[in-house]
Design a protein around this motif. Sequence first.
Motif, PDB file in Angstrom:
ATOM      1  N   LEU A 159     -29.526 -14.605  94.148  1.00  0.00           N
ATOM      2  CA  LEU A 159     -30.785 -14.153  93.548  1.00  0.00           C
ATOM      3  C   LEU A 159     -30.686 -12.649  93.277  1.00  0.00           C
ATOM      4  CD1 LEU A 159     -33.670 -15.057  92.769  1.00  0.00           C
ATOM      5  CD2 LEU A 159     -34.373 -14.373  95.074  1.00  0.00           C
ATOM      6  N   TYR A 160     -30.879 -12.271  92.025  1.00  0.00           N
ATOM      7  CA  TYR A 160     -30.717 -10.877  91.597  1.00  0.00           C
ATOM      8  C   TYR A 160     -32.031 -10.333  91.049  1.00  0.00           C
ATOM      9  CZ  TYR A 160     -25.836 -12.183  91.922  1.00  0.00           C
ATOM     10  OH  TYR A 160     -24.627 -12.629  92.381  1.00  0.00           O
ATOM     11  N   HIS A 161     -32.444  -9.198  91.572  1.00  0.00           N
ATOM     12  CA  HIS A 161     -33.675  -8.536  91.123  1.00  0.00           C
ATOM     13  C   HIS A 161     -33.440  -7.937  89.735  1.00  0.00           C
ATOM     14  CE1 HIS A 161     -37.534  -6.557  91.683  1.00  0.00           C
ATOM     15  NE2 HIS A 161     -36.979  -5.461  91.183  1.00  0.00           N
ATOM     16  N   LEU A 162     -34.365  -8.200  88.790  1.00  0.00           N
ATOM     17  CA  LEU A 162     -34.265  -7.694  87.421  1.00  0.00           C
ATOM     18  C   LEU A 162     -35.257  -6.588  87.107  1.00  0.00           C
ATOM     19  CD1 LEU A 162     -33.960 -11.097  85.494  1.00  0.00           C
ATOM     20  CD2 LEU A 162     -32.102  -9.574  86.200  1.00  0.00           C
ATOM     21  N   GLY A 163     -36.405  -6.589  87.790  1.00  0.00           N
ATOM     22  CA  GLY A 163     -37.420  -5.579  87.494  1.00  0.00           C
ATOM     23  C   GLY A 163     -38.751  -5.960  88.098  1.00  0.00           C
ATOM     24  N   ASN A 164     -39.794  -5.213  87.708  1.00  0.00           N
ATOM     25  CA  ASN A 164     -41.141  -5.409  88.254  1.00  0.00           C
ATOM     26  C   ASN A 164     -42.182  -5.356  87.148  1.00  0.00           C
ATOM     27  OD1 ASN A 164     -40.433  -5.407  91.124  1.00  0.00           O
ATOM     28  ND2 ASN A 164     -39.897  -3.265  90.767  1.00  0.00           N
ATOM     29  N   ALA A 165     -43.269  -6.086  87.352  1.00  0.00           N
ATOM     30  CA  ALA A 165     -44.380  -6.059  86.408  1.00  0.00           C
ATOM     31  C   ALA A 165     -45.053  -4.687  86.485  1.00  0.00           C
ATOM     32  CB  ALA A 165     -45.380  -7.158  86.726  1.00  0.00           C
ATOM     33  N   VAL A 166     -45.334  -4.112  85.320  1.00  0.00           N
ATOM     34  CA  VAL A 166     -46.067  -2.844  85.262  1.00  0.00           C
ATOM     35  C   VAL A 166     -47.489  -3.076  84.771  1.00  0.00           C
ATOM     36  CG1 VAL A 166     -44.052  -1.341  85.060  1.00  0.00           C
ATOM     37  CG2 VAL A 166     -45.087  -2.277  82.981  1.00  0.00           C
ATOM     38  N   SER A 167     -47.741  -4.271  84.260  1.00  0.00           N
ATOM     39  CA  SER A 167     -49.112  -4.654  83.939  1.00  0.00           C
ATOM     40  C   SER A 167     -49.194  -6.177  83.874  1.00  0.00           C
ATOM     41  CB  SER A 167     -49.587  -4.009  82.638  1.00  0.00           C
ATOM     42  OG  SER A 167     -49.344  -4.784  81.519  1.00  0.00           O
ATOM     43  N   GLY A 168     -50.325  -6.716  84.306  1.00  0.00           N
ATOM     44  CA  GLY A 168     -50.574  -8.149  84.223  1.00  0.00           C
ATOM     45  C   GLY A 168     -49.966  -8.992  85.324  1.00  0.00           C
ATOM     46  N   SER A 169     -49.473  -8.385  86.397  1.00  0.00           N
ATOM     47  CA  SER A 169     -48.827  -9.179  87.455  1.00  0.00           C
ATOM     48  C   SER A 169     -49.782 -10.217  88.046  1.00  0.00           C
ATOM     49  CB  SER A 169     -48.259  -8.281  88.553  1.00  0.00           C
ATOM     50  OG  SER A 169     -49.291  -7.576  89.204  1.00  0.00           O
ATOM     51  N   GLU A 170     -51.081  -9.942  87.990  1.00  0.00           N
ATOM     52  CA  GLU A 170     -52.066 -10.885  88.527  1.00  0.00           C
ATOM     53  C   GLU A 170     -52.105 -12.198  87.732  1.00  0.00           C
ATOM     54  OE1 GLU A 170     -54.328  -8.220  85.604  1.00  0.00           O
ATOM     55  OE2 GLU A 170     -52.708  -7.958  87.050  1.00  0.00           O
ATOM     56  N   TRP A 171     -51.497 -12.230  86.542  1.00  0.00           N
ATOM     57  CA  TRP A 171     -51.518 -13.422  85.696  1.00  0.00           C
ATOM     58  C   TRP A 171     -50.298 -14.319  85.870  1.00  0.00           C
ATOM     59  CZ3 TRP A 171     -56.219 -13.905  84.626  1.00  0.00           C
ATOM     60  CH2 TRP A 171     -57.001 -12.829  84.229  1.00  0.00           C
ATOM     61  N   ILE A 172     -49.303 -13.904  86.626  1.00  0.00           N
ATOM     62  CA  ILE A 172     -48.085 -14.708  86.755  1.00  0.00           C
ATOM     63  C   ILE A 172     -48.406 -16.122  87.228  1.00  0.00           C
ATOM     64  CG2 ILE A 172     -45.871 -14.971  87.949  1.00  0.00           C
ATOM     65  CD1 ILE A 172     -45.666 -11.878  87.959  1.00  0.00           C
ATOM     66  N   ALA A 173     -49.224 -16.264  88.244  1.00  0.00           N
ATOM     67  CA  ALA A 173     -49.566 -17.587  88.792  1.00  0.00           C
ATOM     68  C   ALA A 173     -50.294 -18.461  87.776  1.00  0.00           C
ATOM     69  CB  ALA A 173     -50.411 -17.431  90.055  1.00  0.00           C
ATOM     70  N   GLU A 174     -50.913 -17.846  86.773  1.00  0.00           N
ATOM     71  CA  GLU A 174     -51.701 -18.584  85.781  1.00  0.00           C
ATOM     72  C   GLU A 174     -50.890 -19.018  84.558  1.00  0.00           C
ATOM     73  OE1 GLU A 174     -54.900 -19.289  86.561  1.00  0.00           O
ATOM     74  OE2 GLU A 174     -54.531 -18.196  88.428  1.00  0.00           O
ATOM     75  N   LEU A 175     -49.661 -18.550  84.414  1.00  0.00           N
ATOM     76  CA  LEU A 175     -48.863 -18.875  83.223  1.00  0.00           C
ATOM     77  C   LEU A 175     -48.631 -20.376  83.100  1.00  0.00           C
ATOM     78  CD1 LEU A 175     -46.136 -16.066  83.352  1.00  0.00           C
ATOM     79  CD2 LEU A 175     -48.066 -16.206  81.774  1.00  0.00           C
ATOM     80  N   THR A 176     -48.795 -20.892  81.871  1.00  0.00           N
ATOM     81  CA  THR A 176     -48.552 -22.314  81.600  1.00  0.00           C
ATOM     82  C   THR A 176     -47.993 -22.479  80.192  1.00  0.00           C
ATOM     83  OG1 THR A 176     -50.781 -22.660  80.737  1.00  0.00           O
ATOM     84  CG2 THR A 176     -50.444 -23.128  83.081  1.00  0.00           C
ATOM     85  N   GLY A 177     -47.310 -23.602  79.981  1.00  0.00           N
ATOM     86  CA  GLY A 177     -46.878 -23.973  78.637  1.00  0.00           C
ATOM     87  C   GLY A 177     -45.726 -23.147  78.097  1.00  0.00           C
TER      88      GLY A 177
END
Length: 187
Positions: A159-177
């Motif tokens: 597992l390799y770290h690529l980066g971090n959310a700088v905005s909208g991280s609260e929406w990751i769990a809501e992503l669909t489709g």
Amino acid sequence: MAKCLKTVICILFLISLSACGANQEHTANSDTEATPEKQEYDLQTEKAAASIPSQKEMSQEMDLEEKKDAVLQIQVQDGNHTIIFELNDSPAARSLYDQLPLTVEVQDYSTNEKIFYPPENLDTENAVEGGGPAGSLAYFSPWGNVVMYYSDYGPYNGLYHLGNAVSGSEWIAELTGTLEIQKFVET
């Protein structure tokens, strides 16, 4: 006396013509014959011209510097949410960035992550394995998927770290489709 005067005038006229001709001959020769000083000047001029980078070379150097200094960001969007990730300076992050834009399906996995599969495996040579905080973007090389974490995660083999959310991280769990993933440039 008049004859003598005519003779003197003719002699002076001939002398002046021969002097003009000699001057033209000297000028003509000076263009073709290089004095040591002129040769040295020409050599220095050629060296100076050769050491000045062309406009194309200068532009390429500036592009390389900008790429080194540029912060790579990507935008991940489903129909309702947008998340901006800032990528780190790893070969894996760069190889993801180079594959963009992408249209992929997002999937739920486990209790803290959303995943998607890029078309090509990412370059993990010299990349550092590790964990990270909620809002992290990572790559799981054994399966070839990119992971968006909505809660903290620990290190895991491959597992390799690529980066971090700088905005909208609260929406990751809501992503669909379907996700539209593209390079993001702040305006």
